[in-house]
Write an enzyme that holds these catalytic residues in place. Structure first.
Site, PDB file in Angstrom:
ATOM      1  CB  CYS A   1       3.599   3.513   0.612  1.00 15.22           C
ATOM      2  SG  CYS A   1       1.960   4.217   0.363  1.00 15.22           S
TER       3      CYS A   1
ATOM      4  CB  CYS B   1      -2.323   6.356  -0.706  1.00 14.29           C
ATOM      5  SG  CYS B   1      -0.914   7.415  -0.339  1.00 14.29           S
ATOM      6  CB  SER B   2      -0.617   5.803  -5.102  1.00 20.49           C
ATOM      7  OG  SER B   2      -1.786   5.047  -5.192  1.00 20.49           O
ATOM      8  CB  CYS B   3       3.327   7.991  -1.165  1.00 21.70           C
ATOM      9  SG  CYS B   3       1.927   8.850  -0.436  1.00 21.70           S
TER      10      CYS B   3
END
Lengths: 158, 171
Positions: free
Chosen positions: A109, A112-114
């Site tokens: 990733c 972001c925070s996926c």
């Protein structure tokens, strides 16, 4: 350089700040005295890498399931007895990448925070570090060995 | 977020900072309260307050177990098909984006078109996403992304919203 310096007590200071925030939010009625513990318990027992391990193990011994996992990942996940069924925060639409002896996959990733919480839980912090994110797309040789995809005789797949 | 802070703080430090800033900005707590309470927890281990409405816990659990599905029906057919050559756009940078910087202005091939359409958590303005739109898996030659500076024998794939893609101009 000063802007990047870490305080030596960062772990202690952050732990105190997290506890302080929790206490204030309980007092204000935003959360309850059980909320944080309950979230921790969900990630310890219901949403985590133990689910991902079951998916992989089933794919090892059940070729039809492995095919379904590759072609319609969420349909395969729904067949498992996970509490999240075919859903779960951050894992609403997962797609499995199947390793073979010739092709190994590294999922990263870069923004972001996926992260697939229902099957892998919360990510280790290094997975989100800018240095890892910058190096991994270009070259697996530039990331630490324990973060690389499986190599050659390390292949555990069937 | 200040770019220096972005590189300075670890992932969960960003979470803590973001969550704290949200509750301060929206008036639930003040910075002074948080600082004072943090000092108290650093000095000793105060007893946690008790109480609260258990309906909150039920809502939190429901969110974690069900999530927040961004998939929507398509309002129009996808602009691209598997095999199409596409050029990645270079929109103005904003706070939130789903476009990796190393792909801007690069050319790739549509590897697959995901079913339906997907929303993003907010409208990113000039960046171009927010409303439901098709998402593609795009294949790139790493040599085209980082000439002379990549490993051999691998392929780079990125999932990209349609707003970030333009038809590649034939050279």
């Amino acid at each position: 350089m000063q802007r990047f310096e870490y305080s030596k007590d960062r772990e202690t200071a952050n732990a105190a700040r997290a506890r302080a925030l929790e206490a204030l939010l309980i007092e204000k009625g935003v959360i309850t005295s059980d909320t944080v513990d309950k979230i921790m318990a969900i990630f310890a027992t219901e949403m985590g890498p133990f689910n991902g391990a079951k998916l992989v193990a089933k794919a090892w011994v059940d070729p039809a399931f492995k095919q379904l996992l590759a072609e319609d990942t969420m349909a395969a996940v729904e067949k498992m007895n996970f509490v999240t069924k075919g859903a779960g925060a951050e894992g609403e639409h997962m797609r499995a990448a199947i390793n073979t002896p010739e092709v190994h996959n590294l999922i990263i990733c870069t923004l972001c925070s996926c992260y697939p919480w229902p099957v892998l839980g919360l990510p280790p912090y290094w997975y989100k570090d800018p240095s890892f994110r910058a190096r991994a797309p270009e070259s697996t040789q530039r990331i630490r060995p324990e973060h690389r995809p499986l190599q050659g005789d390390q292949n555990l797949g069937q | 977020m200040n770019p220096f802070d972005y590189f300075k703080f670890r992932y969960y430090e960003k979470w803590l900072g973001g969550i704290s800033a949200y509750f301060i900005a929206n008036g639930y707590i003040t910075q002074a309260e948080l600082d004072a309470r943090t000092k108290a927890f650093l000095a000793s281990s105060p007893t946690m307050p008790t109480g609260g409405d258990s309906a909150v816990d039920a809502r939190v659990r429901k969110y974690l177990l069900i999530g927040d599905d961004p998939k929507r029906p398509r309002s129009a057919p996808p602009r691209f098909a598997s095999g199409d050559a596409v050029c990645v756009a270079n929109p103005k940078s904003v706070d939130h984006t789903r476009l990796p910087g190393h792909l801007r202005n690069k050319t790739g091939i549509i590897d697959s078109v995901y079913p339906d359409a997907y929303t993003y958590l907010c409208d990113t303005g000039p960046d171009g996403i927010g409303e439901a739109m098709p998402v593609y898996c795009v294949r790139f030659d790493p040599e085209a992304l980082w000439p002379g500076n990549t490993e051999k024998n691998f392929t780079f794939y990125a999932d990209l919203f349609e707003a970030y893609l333009e038809p590649a101009i034939a050279s």
